[in-house]
Design a protein around this motif. Structure first.
Motif, mmCIF file in Angstrom:
data_model
loop_
_atom_site.group_PDB
_atom_site.id
_atom_site.type_symbol
_atom_site.label_atom_id
_atom_site.label_comp_id
_atom_site.label_asym_id
_atom_site.label_seq_id
_atom_site.Cartn_x
_atom_site.Cartn_y
_atom_site.Cartn_z
ATOM 1 N N ILE A 25 8.698 -63.646 9.594
ATOM 2 C CA ILE A 25 7.541 -63.500 8.704
ATOM 3 C C ILE A 25 8.005 -63.520 7.248
ATOM 4 C CG2 ILE A 25 5.732 -61.904 7.964
ATOM 5 C CD1 ILE A 25 5.733 -60.846 10.914
ATOM 6 N N ARG A 26 7.276 -64.243 6.389
ATOM 7 C CA ARG A 26 7.578 -64.256 4.960
ATOM 8 C C ARG A 26 6.246 -64.067 4.227
ATOM 9 N NH1 ARG A 26 8.201 -64.631 -0.442
ATOM 10 N NH2 ARG A 26 10.167 -65.539 -1.176
ATOM 11 N N LEU A 27 6.180 -63.066 3.366
ATOM 12 C CA LEU A 27 4.958 -62.837 2.598
ATOM 13 C C LEU A 27 4.960 -63.752 1.376
ATOM 14 C CD1 LEU A 27 4.590 -58.967 2.786
ATOM 15 C CD2 LEU A 27 4.001 -60.728 4.458
ATOM 16 N N VAL A 28 3.773 -64.170 0.960
ATOM 17 C CA VAL A 28 3.674 -65.165 -0.119
ATOM 18 C C VAL A 28 2.683 -64.746 -1.211
ATOM 19 C CG1 VAL A 28 4.384 -67.106 1.321
ATOM 20 C CG2 VAL A 28 1.965 -66.480 1.237
ATOM 21 N N ASP A 29 2.217 -63.489 -1.148
ATOM 22 C CA ASP A 29 1.160 -63.109 -2.091
ATOM 23 C C ASP A 29 1.593 -63.073 -3.549
ATOM 24 O OD1 ASP A 29 -0.533 -62.744 0.220
ATOM 25 O OD2 ASP A 29 -1.813 -61.594 -1.152
ATOM 26 N N LEU A 75 0.730 -70.745 12.982
ATOM 27 C CA LEU A 75 1.602 -69.574 12.911
ATOM 28 C C LEU A 75 1.647 -68.823 14.244
ATOM 29 C CD1 LEU A 75 0.475 -68.183 9.434
ATOM 30 C CD2 LEU A 75 2.585 -69.437 9.953
ATOM 31 N N PRO A 76 2.853 -68.521 14.738
ATOM 32 C CA PRO A 76 2.950 -67.720 15.950
ATOM 33 C C PRO A 76 3.139 -66.234 15.635
ATOM 34 C CG PRO A 76 5.046 -68.811 15.562
ATOM 35 C CD PRO A 76 4.164 -69.118 14.369
ATOM 36 N N TYR A 77 2.685 -65.807 14.489
ATOM 37 C CA TYR A 77 2.751 -64.409 14.035
ATOM 38 C C TYR A 77 1.763 -64.267 12.895
ATOM 39 C CZ TYR A 77 5.582 -67.038 10.793
ATOM 40 O OH TYR A 77 5.994 -68.017 9.927
ATOM 41 N N THR A 78 1.577 -63.046 12.447
ATOM 42 C CA THR A 78 0.613 -62.748 11.395
ATOM 43 C C THR A 78 1.317 -62.600 10.053
ATOM 44 O OG1 THR A 78 -0.791 -61.580 12.967
ATOM 45 C CG2 THR A 78 -1.105 -61.042 10.624
ATOM 46 N N VAL A 79 0.818 -63.283 9.029
ATOM 47 C CA VAL A 79 1.334 -63.097 7.672
ATOM 48 C C VAL A 79 0.374 -62.173 6.927
ATOM 49 C CG1 VAL A 79 1.933 -64.217 5.487
ATOM 50 C CG2 VAL A 79 2.397 -65.380 7.654
ATOM 51 N N ALA A 80 0.863 -60.983 6.576
ATOM 52 C CA ALA A 80 0.023 -59.991 5.897
ATOM 53 C C ALA A 80 -0.071 -60.294 4.414
ATOM 54 C CB ALA A 80 0.605 -58.601 6.107
ATOM 55 N N ARG A 81 -1.031 -59.623 3.764
ATOM 56 C CA ARG A 81 -1.115 -59.716 2.299
ATOM 57 C C ARG A 81 -0.040 -58.852 1.656
ATOM 58 N NH1 ARG A 81 -6.034 -61.683 0.206
ATOM 59 N NH2 ARG A 81 -7.359 -62.465 1.863
ATOM 60 N N GLN A 82 0.262 -57.735 2.302
ATOM 61 C CA GLN A 82 1.297 -56.836 1.770
ATOM 62 C C GLN A 82 2.064 -56.225 2.942
ATOM 63 O OE1 GLN A 82 -0.746 -53.696 -0.257
ATOM 64 N NE2 GLN A 82 -2.231 -53.443 1.385
ATOM 65 N N ALA A 83 3.333 -55.898 2.690
ATOM 66 C CA ALA A 83 4.220 -55.434 3.760
ATOM 67 C C ALA A 83 3.669 -54.191 4.461
ATOM 68 C CB ALA A 83 5.611 -55.145 3.189
ATOM 69 N N GLU A 84 3.031 -53.296 3.705
ATOM 70 C CA GLU A 84 2.543 -52.040 4.279
ATOM 71 C C GLU A 84 1.521 -52.281 5.394
ATOM 72 O OE1 GLU A 84 2.085 -52.533 0.619
ATOM 73 O OE2 GLU A 84 4.234 -52.231 0.860
ATOM 74 N N ASP A 85 0.894 -53.459 5.386
ATOM 75 C CA ASP A 85 -0.122 -53.718 6.409
ATOM 76 C C ASP A 85 0.461 -53.761 7.826
ATOM 77 O OD1 ASP A 85 -2.008 -53.749 4.450
ATOM 78 O OD2 ASP A 85 -2.260 -55.924 4.404
ATOM 79 N N TYR A 86 1.780 -53.900 7.937
ATOM 80 C CA TYR A 86 2.392 -53.850 9.272
ATOM 81 C C TYR A 86 2.582 -52.413 9.740
ATOM 82 C CZ TYR A 86 3.260 -58.801 8.478
ATOM 83 O OH TYR A 86 3.100 -60.141 8.218
ATOM 84 N N THR A 120 -7.424 -57.421 7.005
ATOM 85 C CA THR A 120 -7.486 -58.867 6.782
ATOM 86 C C THR A 120 -6.100 -59.378 6.410
ATOM 87 O OG1 THR A 120 -9.732 -58.622 5.991
ATOM 88 C CG2 THR A 120 -8.622 -60.699 5.476
ATOM 89 N N PRO A 121 -5.552 -60.276 7.216
ATOM 90 C CA PRO A 121 -4.226 -60.816 6.872
ATOM 91 C C PRO A 121 -4.352 -61.915 5.822
ATOM 92 C CG PRO A 121 -4.975 -61.746 8.953
ATOM 93 C CD PRO A 121 -6.078 -60.837 8.475
ATOM 94 N N ARG A 122 -3.250 -62.298 5.241
ATOM 95 C CA ARG A 122 -3.231 -63.482 4.370
ATOM 96 C C ARG A 122 -3.452 -64.721 5.252
ATOM 97 N NH1 ARG A 122 -4.556 -65.625 -0.057
ATOM 98 N NH2 ARG A 122 -3.859 -63.715 -1.093
ATOM 99 N N TYR A 123 -2.623 -64.867 6.276
ATOM 100 C CA TYR A 123 -2.786 -65.958 7.231
ATOM 101 C C TYR A 123 -2.676 -65.372 8.634
ATOM 102 C CZ TYR A 123 -1.845 -68.797 3.105
ATOM 103 O OH TYR A 123 -1.891 -69.341 1.854
ATOM 104 N N GLU A 124 -3.729 -65.547 9.390
ATOM 105 C CA GLU A 124 -3.769 -64.917 10.699
ATOM 106 C C GLU A 124 -2.934 -65.668 11.738
ATOM 107 O OE1 GLU A 124 -6.302 -66.483 9.263
ATOM 108 O OE2 GLU A 124 -7.426 -67.694 10.703
ATOM 109 N N PHE A 125 -2.623 -64.969 12.793
ATOM 110 C CA PHE A 125 -1.964 -65.558 13.964
ATOM 111 C C PHE A 125 -2.767 -66.793 14.403
ATOM 112 C CE2 PHE A 125 -1.519 -66.071 18.524
ATOM 113 C CZ PHE A 125 -0.157 -65.966 18.705
ATOM 114 N N GLY A 126 -2.063 -67.880 14.637
ATOM 115 C CA GLY A 126 -2.718 -69.101 15.121
ATOM 116 C C GLY A 126 -3.206 -70.033 14.019
ATOM 117 N N TYR A 127 -3.037 -69.594 12.744
ATOM 118 C CA TYR A 127 -3.581 -70.369 11.619
ATOM 119 C C TYR A 127 -2.673 -71.529 11.224
ATOM 120 C CZ TYR A 127 -5.011 -71.337 6.779
ATOM 121 O OH TYR A 127 -5.405 -71.937 5.614
ATOM 122 N N GLY A 128 -3.294 -72.606 10.763
ATOM 123 C CA GLY A 128 -2.552 -73.735 10.218
ATOM 124 C C GLY A 128 -3.514 -74.871 9.908
ATOM 125 N N LEU A 129 -3.223 -75.625 8.851
ATOM 126 C CA LEU A 129 -4.105 -76.710 8.425
ATOM 127 C C LEU A 129 -3.584 -78.057 8.897
ATOM 128 C CD1 LEU A 129 -4.569 -75.561 4.708
ATOM 129 C CD2 LEU A 129 -6.204 -75.249 6.593
#
Ligand SMILES: *[C@@H]1O[C@H](CO)[C@@H](O)[C@H](O)[C@H]1NC(C)=O
Ligand SMILES: *[C@@H]1O[C@H](CO)[C@@H](O)[C@H](O)[C@H]1NC(C)=O
Ligand SMILES: *[C@@H]1O[C@H](CO)[C@@H](O)[C@H](O)[C@H]1NC(C)=O
Ligand SMILES: *[C@@H]1O[C@H](CO)[C@@H](O)[C@H](O)[C@H]1NC(C)=O
Ligand SMILES: *[C@@H]1O[C@H](CO)[C@@H](O)[C@H](O)[C@H]1NC(C)=O
Ligand SMILES: *[C@@H]1O[C@H](CO)[C@@H](O)[C@H](O)[C@H]1NC(C)=O
Ligand SMILES: *[C@@H]1O[C@H](CO)[C@@H](O)[C@H](O)[C@H]1NC(C)=O
Ligand SMILES: *[C@@H]1O[C@H](CO)[C@@H](O)[C@H](O)[C@H]1NC(C)=O
Ligand SMILES: *[C@@H]1O[C@H](CO)[C@@H](O)[C@H](O)[C@H]1NC(C)=O
Ligand SMILES: *[C@@H]1O[C@H](CO)[C@@H](O)[C@H](O)[C@H]1NC(C)=O
Length: 767
Positions: A532-536, A575-586, A624-633
Motif C-alpha cells: 500500500i502507498r498513500l498518495v494524498d 487494486l487488490p487492497y485499500t488505499v486510505a486517505r491517511q495512515a490512521e484509517d487502518y 471513505t478510502p482514497r481508492y477502494e479495494f477493486g478500484y481502477g480506471l
C-alpha cells in the motif's frame, strides 16, 4: 543462537503460570493453548493421488530406517538450491532440490524475473495467472528444481506495513484463493511441485523469529492469536484452495499461532491441514523454523529445512523408546516420495540442482531456462498489474508528445546486474533509490535475464516516433523545460522480507512529485509499490493529471508501462487492497504488533478484529478510502445491466453432506448452489478489459465480501454476459460449535460492479 537464557525462561515460566487457564498467552513452554490434535493423520492417497501413493508405499517399504530419516531433512549440497534432500543411490532416488520463490527462480542465470504476487493480484486475471505459473514452472524444471518455494497466500495483508504483503496476491481471501489455485495447478502442470506458504498467520515480519535481545533475554516469536471462525473464513481460506489444487508441499511459518510455533502446532498441521483439508503432500519448515524435536514430528511436520538440529538419528531413537510411532516416520517419507511420483519426477526430470550454481563465481554448466515462448506472457503479466487511479480529462494515453521530461530515481535501471544472493538489510529505506523497483527484497527477489527500465523503453519510443526526451533522475527539484508536453515522475515504495515497512509514504518522493507538479501542468506519476502507498500528499494537485500504481512488474517493467502510457495497451488492473486517505484509517492494523508489557518475552498479536481487515474494516467503520479495494480506471467505460440469480438443484442442507475427505476437504463444499449473472457493456470508443466483481452480504458476516470476479475483453460498443457460480463454501459461515461450514437460512445481498464501492447492480436471494 542460545535457545533460552535462564532469566528469560524462568521469567517467562513465572509469568506463564501467573496468567494460566483463561489466558491464551499462557502455556507451559508456550505451546499448549492451541488445542492438542493427535495423532498426525496419515495421508490416505485419495483421489488423484491414488497411483502415486501406491508406488510410494512400496518404495518406502524398501527403505531402511536411516534412509527414511534422510528424506526428512535437508543437507548441505554442492548446489545453489535453497534446500537439498540427499539422494538414496541404492534405490535410484536422486534426491530433491527446492528453491525460492514465487516470483521467479532466485540466484541463478538464464531465468526471467516475473511479476510479483501482488502484481498478479492487481491483474485480477485467472487465465493469465495460470499462464504465468506454467512458464515459471517450466523454468524451475529446466533448472532441476523439484519444488518451487511459492506461491504466497500468507501474509494475506492484515498489517498495512507488512514487509511481505507484496509476495502474496490480495488482501482478500477469496481472490487469493482463486489465484493460488490457478498458480499451483499451473506450476505443477510442468512437473514441478509448489510449496504454498507461509502456514499460517505469518502477518508481520517484526518478531517473526525467536531471538536473544540486546539485554541478553530470550524472546519467543510473535504469537498470532486467532479465533477459529476468523481462521477459517480468512487465513485458512486460500490455503484450502491451494490444497484443493494439489499443492505438493505447504511451508509452515516462523511465528506462533496461539503461542505454539507454526512448525510444531498440532492444531494447525494435524487438525486443520491434514485432517480437515485432507492435505496429501508434505509440510516443510520455513528456513530454520524448527524449534522442537519429536514434538514437531508428532505435530505433523514432515521435512526440516535447510537441515534439522533435532531429528536425524533421534527419530529412530524415539521410535525405539516409544515417544514416536514408526508409522509417523513412514508417513513422513511416504508423503515426500508420493509427491515425487505424483509429479512424474521419477520418470524424467533433470538432475536436482542442475542449473543452480552455488555462487556467482562457481564454475557451472550453462542451463538456459528462459524460453521465447514465455515472452508474451511475461509482458502481458507485467502490463495487467498496473492500476490507473487518476486520469484527468484523458491525460492518458499520451497523444504524440514531442517533448517528454522524465524525473525520479525509479526511472533508471540498476548500475550493476548480477544474479542475486539473498541479502537482508538490517535497516532499509522506504524507497529503492538506486534503480527502478521490479521486485521486492529477500527470498522473494528474482533474477532477471535483463531489466527493461522505464527510461530504456521511453528512449526506444523517442527513437520510433521522433520525439525528444530529457531526464533527471537525481534531483529532488529538477529544472524543467517549460515547453515539455508531459512530465513523467517515477517513484517507488520498497519492502523486503525480515522487516516491516517504515511507513506508507516517504517524504523524499512526495517532495519530488510536488516540486515537479508545481512547475509542470501535465504531471503523470508512476509509482512502483511493494504494498500500500498513500498518495494524498499530492494526488489532488491540479497539475497531477494521471497516476498509475505500477506495483512490481518484473523485468519487462519499462516496456509494459510505456505500452500503457502510449495507449498500445489499455489499463485493466484493479487494486487488490485499500488505499486510505491517511495512515490512521487502518487503525490497529497499520503497524505490526510490538513487544510490550507482560508479554515482553513472548510477544502477542491478538487478531481481535476477526475477519475485518482491509476493505471489510473500511466498510464496517464507514471510512471513505482514497481508492477502494477493486478500484481502477480504463481508457474506456463500462456499464452493467441485467442482474439475475439462478438456483441449481443442489440441496441446501445446513451442513455439507458427509463424505470422504478429499484434498481440499469435504467435496460438497464445492457444490454449486447458485449462479449470479449479468451483462457488461463497453460504452466507450476503445476496446478494453473490465473486471466485474461480485460481492455478497452474507448473514452474520461483513457488509460485503468478494465472492466472484472475472476479466473480460469487450470491444468498444459491444457487451458480454458474465456469470459467477457460487459454491457452498462461498455462501457459508464457519460454525465453531459444529466445526462445519454452515449454509444459513436467510436473505443474502448481492452486489455487482467494477469495485468494492462502485456497485451499480444489487439484489437479494434467500436460502
Ligand atoms: C489473564 O491474565 C491476567 C494476569 O494474570 C489476569 O488479570 C486476567 O484476568 C487473565 N484473563 C484474561 C481473560 O485476560
Ligand atoms: C486459538 O485459540 C482460539 C481461542 O481459544 C480458538 O478459537 C482457536 O481454535 C485456536 N486456534 C488454534 C490454531 O490453536
Ligand atoms: C544419510 O545422509 C547422510 C548425509 O548425506 C549420508 O552420509 C548417509 O550415507 C545417508 N544414509 C543413507 C542410508 O543413505
Ligand atoms: C537429538 O536431539 C537433541 C535434543 O533436541 C539435540 O541436541 C541433538 O542434536 C539431536 N541429535 C541429532 C543427531 O540431531
Ligand atoms: C526418546 O528418544 C528421544 C530422541 O532421542 C528423546 O528426545 C526422548 O527424550 C526419549 N524419551 C525417553 C522416554 O527416553
Ligand atoms: C542504494 O542507495 C543507497 C542510498 O540511497 C545506499 O545507501 C545503498 O547502499 C544502495 N544500495 C545498494 C544495494 O547499492
Ligand atoms: C501548475 O503548473 C503551472 C505551470 O504550467 C504553474 O504555473 C502552476 O502554478 C502550477 N499549479 C500549481 C498549483 O502549482
Ligand atoms: C490479548 O488477549 C489477551 C487475552 O484476552 C489479553 O490478556 C491481552 O491483554 C491481549 N493483548 C493485547 C495486546 O491486547
Ligand atoms: C441436477 O441438475 C443436473 C444438471 O444441471 C442434472 O444432471 C442432475 O440430474 C440434476 N439432479 C437432480 C437430483 O435433479
Ligand atoms: C455425519 O457425520 C457426523 C460426524 O461423524 C455425524 O454426527 C452425523 O450423524 C453424520 N450425518 C449423516 C447424515 O450421516
Amino acid at each position: 543462537m542460545v535457545r533460552s537464557s535462564i532469566t528469560g525462561l524462568l521469567g517467562a515460566l513465572l509469568l506463564a503460570s501467573a496468567i494460566r487457564a483463561e489466558n491464551i498467552t499462557s502455556d507451559a513452554h508456550f505451546y499448549g493453548e492451541s488445542p492438542p490434535v493427535y495423532p498426525s493423520p496419515e495421508a490416505t492417497g485419495t483421489g488423484p493421488w491414488a497411483i502415486a501413493y501406491g508406488k510410494a508405499r512400496t518404495f518406502v517399504a524398501s527403505l531402511t530406517a536411516e534412509e527414511k530419516v534422510n528424506l526428512t531433512a535437508g543437507i548441505t549440497a554442492d548446489s545453489g538450491c535453497a534446500g537439498s534432500i540427499p539422494a538414496i543411490p541404492r534405490v535410484g532416488f536422486p534426491g530433491l532440490c527446492v528453491t525460492d520463490a514465487g516470483n521467479g527462480v532466485r540466484g541463478t542465470d538464464f531465468v526471467n524475473a516475473w511479476s510479483s504476487g501482488l502484481h498478479v493480484g492487481a491483474s485480477w486475471n485467472k487465465r493469465l495467472a495460470r499462464q504465468r505459473a506454467i512458464h515459471l514452472g517450466y523454468e524451475y524444471r529446466q533448472k532441476g528444481v523439484n519444488v518451487a518455494l511459492g506461491p504466497v497466500v500468507g501474509p494475506i495483508g492484515r498489517v498495512a506495513e507488512g514487509g511481505r504483503n507484496w509476495e502474496g496476491f490480495s488482501a482478500d481471501p477469496y481472490q487469493s484463493g482463486v489465484l493460488v489455485y490457478e498458480t499451483v495447478e499451473g506450476i505443477q502442470s510442468t512437473g514441478v511441485g509448489a510449496c504454498t506458504k507461509h502456514f499460517i498467520a505469518n502477518e508481520q515480519e517484526t518478531n517473526r523469529n525467536p531471538e536473544t535481545d540486546d539485554q541478553g533475554e530470550y524472546v519467543e516469536s510473535l504469537s498470532s492469536n486467532i479465533d477459529d471462525r476468523t481462521m477459517h473464513e480468512l487465513y485458512l481460506w486460500p490455503f484450502q484452495d491451494a490444497v484443493l489444487a494439489g499443492s505438493a508441499s505447504i511451508m509452515c511459518s516462523y511465528q506462533r499461532i496461539n503461542n505454539s510455533y507454526g512448525c510444531q502446532n498440532s492444531k494447525v498441521l494435524n487438525g486443520l491441514l491434514k485432517e480437515e483439508l485432507g492435505f496429501q503432500g508434505y509440510v516443510m519448515t520455513d528456513w530454520y523454523a524448527q524449534h522442537g524435536g519429536i514434538a514437531s514430528a508428532n505435530a505433523g511436520l514432515d521435512m526440516a529445512m535447510p537441515h534439522s538440529d533435532f531429528w536425524n538419528s533421534n527419530l529412530t531413537d524415539a521410535i525405539a523408546n516409544g515417544t514416536m510411532e514408526a508409522s509417523r516416520l513412514d508417513d513422513m517419507a511416504t508423503r515426500i516420495i508420493a509427491t515425487w511420483y505424483h509429479l512424474g519426477q521419477d520418470t524424467y526430470f533433470p538432475d536436482p540442482g542442475l542449473g543452480m550454481p552455488k555462487d556467482v563465481d562457481a564454475e557451472h554448466q550453462r542451463v538456459i531456462a528462459t524460453s521465447p515462448a514465455s515472452k508474451d506472457t511475461l509482458l502481458q503479466s507485467a502490463i495487467e498489474g498496473h492500476v490507473l487511479v487518476k486520469n484527468t480529462d484523458g491525460a492518458l494515453p499520451l497523444k504524440s508528445p514531442r517533448l517528454v521530461s522524465v524525473f525520479g530515481y525509479d526511472a533508471k535501471g540498476p548500475d550493476a546486474l548480477q544474479f542475486n544472493t539473498i541479502s537482508f538489510q538490517s535497516s532499509y529505506p522506504a524507497i529503492q533509490r538506486n534503480h527502478t523497483l521490479w521486485v521486492g527484497g529477500g527470498s522473494g527477489e528474482n533474477s532477471p535475464a535483463y531489466v527493461d527500465a522505464p527510461i530504456d523503453a521511453l528512449q526506444r519510443q523517442a527513437y520510433e516516433d521522433g520525439s525528444s526526451i530529457l531526464w533527471n533522475f537525481d534531483s529532488i527539484d529538477p529544472q524543467l523545460d517549460s515547453t515539455s508536453d508531459v512530465c513523467l515522475v517515477f517513484i517507488n515504495s520498497y519492502a523486503t522480507e525480515s522487516q516491516d515497512r517504515p511507513g506508507l509514504t516517504d517524504q523524499y518522493s512526495d517532495t519530488l512529485v510536488t516540486n515537479v507538479a508545481n512547475k509542470c501542468k501535465n504531471t503523470v506519476v508512476v509509482l512502483h509499490n511493494a504494498g500500500i502507498r498513500l498518495v494524498d500528499a499530492w494526488v489532488e494537485h491540479e497539475n497531477v493529471t494521471a497516476v498509475i500504481f505500477a506495483h512490481l512488474p518484473g523485468q519487462d517493467t519499462g516496456r509494459a508501462v510505456v505500452d500503457l502510457l502510449y495507449g498500445r495497451a489499455n489499463p485493466s488492473g484493479r487494486l487488490p487492497y485499500t488505499v486510505a486517505r491517511q495512515a490512521e484509517d487502518y487503525g490497529s492494523l497499520l503497524h505490526p504488533a510490538q513487544r510490550e508489557g507482560d508479554y515482553w518475552l513472548f510477544p502477542q498479536s491478538n487478531f481481535s478484529e476477526g475477519v475485518l481487515i482491509d476493505y471489510r474494516a473500511f466498510d464496517a467503520q464507514n471510512i471513505t478510502p482514497r481508492y477502494e479495494f477493486g478500484y481502477g480506471l480504463s481508457y474506456t467505460t463500462f456499464d452493467y445491466s441485467d442482474l439475475q440469480t439462478r438456483r441449481s438443484n443442489v440441496s441446501t442442507t445446513a451442513y455439507p453432506p458427509n463424505a470422504t475427505i478429499e484434498q481440499g476437504g469435504n467435496p460438497h463444499l464445492w457444490d454449486e448452489i447458485l449462479t449470479v449473472s449479468a451483462r457488461v457493456s463497453n460504452t466507450g470508443v476503445v476496446d478494453g478489459d473490465e473486471v466485474p466483481q461480485l460481492y455478497l452480504g452474507i448473514p452474520n458476516g461483513p457488509v460485503r465480501q468478494l465472492r466472484g470476479f472475472d476479466k473480460v475483453r469487450i470491444v468498444a460498443g459491444e457487451s458480454t454476459p458474465v456469470a459467477f457460480p457460487l459454491t457452498r463454501r462461498d455462501l457459508s459461515v464457519w460454525d465453531v460449535d459444529a466445526q462445519q461450514w454452515h449454509l444459513q437460512e436467510g436473505e443474502y445481498k448481492v452486489y455487482l460492479g467494477s469495485s468494492s464501492r462502485d456497485l451499480p447492480l444489487s439484489g437479494t436471494f434467500s436460502i
